[in-house]
Design a protein around this motif. Structure first.
Motif, PDB file in Angstrom:
ATOM      1  N   LYS A  63       0.832  -1.207   0.000  1.00 43.48           N
ATOM      2  CA  LYS A  63       0.000   0.000   0.000  1.00 43.48           C
ATOM      3  C   LYS A  63       0.865   1.255   0.000  1.00 43.48           C
ATOM      4  O   LYS A  63       0.547   2.237  -0.670  1.00 43.48           O
ATOM      5  CB  LYS A  63      -0.946  -0.015   1.192  1.00 43.48           C
ATOM      6  CG  LYS A  63      -2.034  -1.052   1.034  1.00 43.48           C
ATOM      7  CD  LYS A  63      -3.003  -1.049   2.175  1.00 43.48           C
ATOM      8  CE  LYS A  63      -4.069  -2.110   1.927  1.00 43.48           C
ATOM      9  NZ  LYS A  63      -5.087  -2.127   2.950  1.00 43.48           N
ATOM     10  N   ASN A  66       2.319   1.916  -3.406  1.00 40.36           N
ATOM     11  CA  ASN A  66       1.289   2.163  -4.425  1.00 40.36           C
ATOM     12  C   ASN A  66       1.470   1.292  -5.666  1.00 40.36           C
ATOM     13  O   ASN A  66       1.501   1.790  -6.795  1.00 40.36           O
ATOM     14  CB  ASN A  66       1.261   3.643  -4.827  1.00 40.36           C
ATOM     15  CG  ASN A  66       0.824   4.530  -3.691  1.00 40.36           C
ATOM     16  OD1 ASN A  66      -0.096   4.190  -2.958  1.00 40.36           O
ATOM     17  ND2 ASN A  66       1.499   5.648  -3.516  1.00 40.36           N
ATOM     18  N   ASN A  68       0.554  -0.814  -8.740  1.00 39.67           N
ATOM     19  CA  ASN A  68      -0.558  -0.695  -9.672  1.00 39.67           C
ATOM     20  C   ASN A  68      -0.734  -2.037 -10.395  1.00 39.67           C
ATOM     21  O   ASN A  68       0.223  -2.554 -10.969  1.00 39.67           O
ATOM     22  CB  ASN A  68      -0.273   0.421 -10.682  1.00 39.67           C
ATOM     23  CG  ASN A  68      -1.432   0.691 -11.601  1.00 39.67           C
ATOM     24  OD1 ASN A  68      -2.352  -0.101 -11.724  1.00 39.67           O
ATOM     25  ND2 ASN A  68      -1.387   1.825 -12.259  1.00 39.67           N
ATOM     26  N   GLU A  79      -5.002  -9.599 -10.598  1.00 33.07           N
ATOM     27  CA  GLU A  79      -6.230  -9.867  -9.859  1.00 33.07           C
ATOM     28  C   GLU A  79      -5.974  -9.906  -8.360  1.00 33.07           C
ATOM     29  O   GLU A  79      -6.761  -9.375  -7.573  1.00 33.07           O
ATOM     30  CB  GLU A  79      -6.851 -11.178 -10.330  1.00 33.07           C
ATOM     31  CG  GLU A  79      -7.399 -11.118 -11.738  1.00 33.07           C
ATOM     32  CD  GLU A  79      -7.802 -12.464 -12.291  1.00 33.07           C
ATOM     33  OE1 GLU A  79      -7.619 -13.490 -11.588  1.00 33.07           O
ATOM     34  OE2 GLU A  79      -8.302 -12.506 -13.432  1.00 33.07           O
ATOM     35  N   SER A  82      -5.431  -6.349  -7.094  1.00 33.47           N
ATOM     36  CA  SER A  82      -6.709  -5.629  -7.068  1.00 33.47           C
ATOM     37  C   SER A  82      -7.529  -6.045  -5.847  1.00 33.47           C
ATOM     38  O   SER A  82      -8.139  -5.208  -5.183  1.00 33.47           O
ATOM     39  CB  SER A  82      -7.513  -5.904  -8.330  1.00 33.47           C
ATOM     40  OG  SER A  82      -6.866  -5.360  -9.453  1.00 33.47           O
ATOM     41  N   GLU A  83      -7.530  -7.331  -5.569  1.00 28.29           N
ATOM     42  CA  GLU A  83      -8.244  -7.845  -4.395  1.00 28.29           C
ATOM     43  C   GLU A  83      -7.630  -7.295  -3.105  1.00 28.29           C
ATOM     44  O   GLU A  83      -8.339  -6.895  -2.186  1.00 28.29           O
ATOM     45  CB  GLU A  83      -8.189  -9.373  -4.405  1.00 28.29           C
ATOM     46  CG  GLU A  83      -8.892 -10.042  -3.253  1.00 28.29           C
ATOM     47  CD  GLU A  83      -8.726 -11.555  -3.292  1.00 28.29           C
ATOM     48  OE1 GLU A  83      -8.544 -12.142  -2.215  1.00 28.29           O
ATOM     49  OE2 GLU A  83      -8.777 -12.132  -4.392  1.00 28.29           O
ATOM     50  N   GLN A  85      -5.997  -4.501  -2.695  1.00 28.14           N
ATOM     51  CA  GLN A  85      -6.237  -3.071  -2.565  1.00 28.14           C
ATOM     52  C   GLN A  85      -7.647  -2.771  -2.045  1.00 28.14           C
ATOM     53  O   GLN A  85      -7.878  -1.694  -1.524  1.00 28.14           O
ATOM     54  CB  GLN A  85      -6.001  -2.371  -3.902  1.00 28.14           C
ATOM     55  CG  GLN A  85      -4.538  -2.347  -4.269  1.00 28.14           C
ATOM     56  CD  GLN A  85      -4.269  -1.794  -5.647  1.00 28.14           C
ATOM     57  OE1 GLN A  85      -5.130  -1.804  -6.516  1.00 28.14           O
ATOM     58  NE2 GLN A  85      -3.059  -1.307  -5.858  1.00 28.14           N
ATOM     59  N   GLN A  86      -8.523  -3.720  -2.134  1.00 23.37           N
ATOM     60  CA  GLN A  86      -9.878  -3.544  -1.625  1.00 23.37           C
ATOM     61  C   GLN A  86     -10.010  -4.051  -0.190  1.00 23.37           C
ATOM     62  O   GLN A  86     -11.054  -3.900   0.427  1.00 23.37           O
ATOM     63  CB  GLN A  86     -10.887  -4.262  -2.516  1.00 23.37           C
ATOM     64  CG  GLN A  86     -10.931  -3.698  -3.915  1.00 23.37           C
ATOM     65  CD  GLN A  86     -11.768  -4.519  -4.851  1.00 23.37           C
ATOM     66  OE1 GLN A  86     -12.541  -5.376  -4.422  1.00 23.37           O
ATOM     67  NE2 GLN A  86     -11.639  -4.279  -6.136  1.00 23.37           N
ATOM     68  N   THR A  87      -8.943  -4.646   0.337  1.00 24.25           N
ATOM     69  CA  THR A  87      -8.936  -5.217   1.676  1.00 24.25           C
ATOM     70  C   THR A  87      -8.330  -4.232   2.656  1.00 24.25           C
ATOM     71  O   THR A  87      -7.335  -3.595   2.366  1.00 24.25           O
ATOM     72  CB  THR A  87      -8.104  -6.523   1.690  1.00 24.25           C
ATOM     73  OG1 THR A  87      -8.636  -7.418   0.733  1.00 24.25           O
ATOM     74  CG2 THR A  87      -8.128  -7.171   3.051  1.00 24.25           C
ATOM     75  N   GLN A  88      -8.934  -4.127   3.821  1.00 20.64           N
ATOM     76  CA  GLN A  88      -8.368  -3.300   4.874  1.00 20.64           C
ATOM     77  C   GLN A  88      -7.982  -4.180   6.036  1.00 20.64           C
ATOM     78  O   GLN A  88      -8.714  -5.091   6.422  1.00 20.64           O
ATOM     79  CB  GLN A  88      -9.384  -2.259   5.361  1.00 20.64           C
ATOM     80  CG  GLN A  88      -9.667  -1.185   4.354  1.00 20.64           C
ATOM     81  CD  GLN A  88     -10.567  -0.116   4.923  1.00 20.64           C
ATOM     82  OE1 GLN A  88     -11.106  -0.260   6.000  1.00 20.64           O
ATOM     83  NE2 GLN A  88     -10.719   0.967   4.189  1.00 20.64           N
TER      84      GLN A  88
END
Length: 91
Positions: A63, A66, A68, A79, A82-83, A85-88
């Motif tokens: 994170k 960054n 990409n 994939e 992308s997964e 980056q949607q996880t916290q």
């Protein structure tokens, strides 16, 4: 969903292997568990961390750097990133 398994750690390590950064595990007294040498594009993780610690640290670094998904040639890495980056993280 983050899974604290060796397989999940391997996927994170594969992201670094496919990137321009070199991932190394070294002993040291890093307060935060890692050291990023941006000029040399080297990421150093404390090798004495548990699998959970290594995974959390690698996600933090991804994170911070960054990453990409479009920078990766492999569709699986795209994939997976992308997964991620949607996880916290919930610590």
């Amino acid at each position: 969903m983050i899974r604290y398994t060796k397989n999940f750690l391997d996927k994170l390590e594969n992201l670094f292997a496919s990137s321009e950064f070199i991932l190394r595990y070294e002993k040291g007294s890093f307060k935060s568990g890692y050291c990023i040498l941006k000029d040399n594009k080297i990421v150093i993780i404390n090798k004495y961390y548990t699998i959970e610690g290594k995974i959390n640290t690698l996600i933090d670094i991804i994170k911070e750097l960054n990453f990409n998904p479009k920078d990766f040639d492999d569709k699986k890495n795209q994939e997976f990133l992308s997964e991620l980056q949607q996880t916290q993280l919930k610590l």
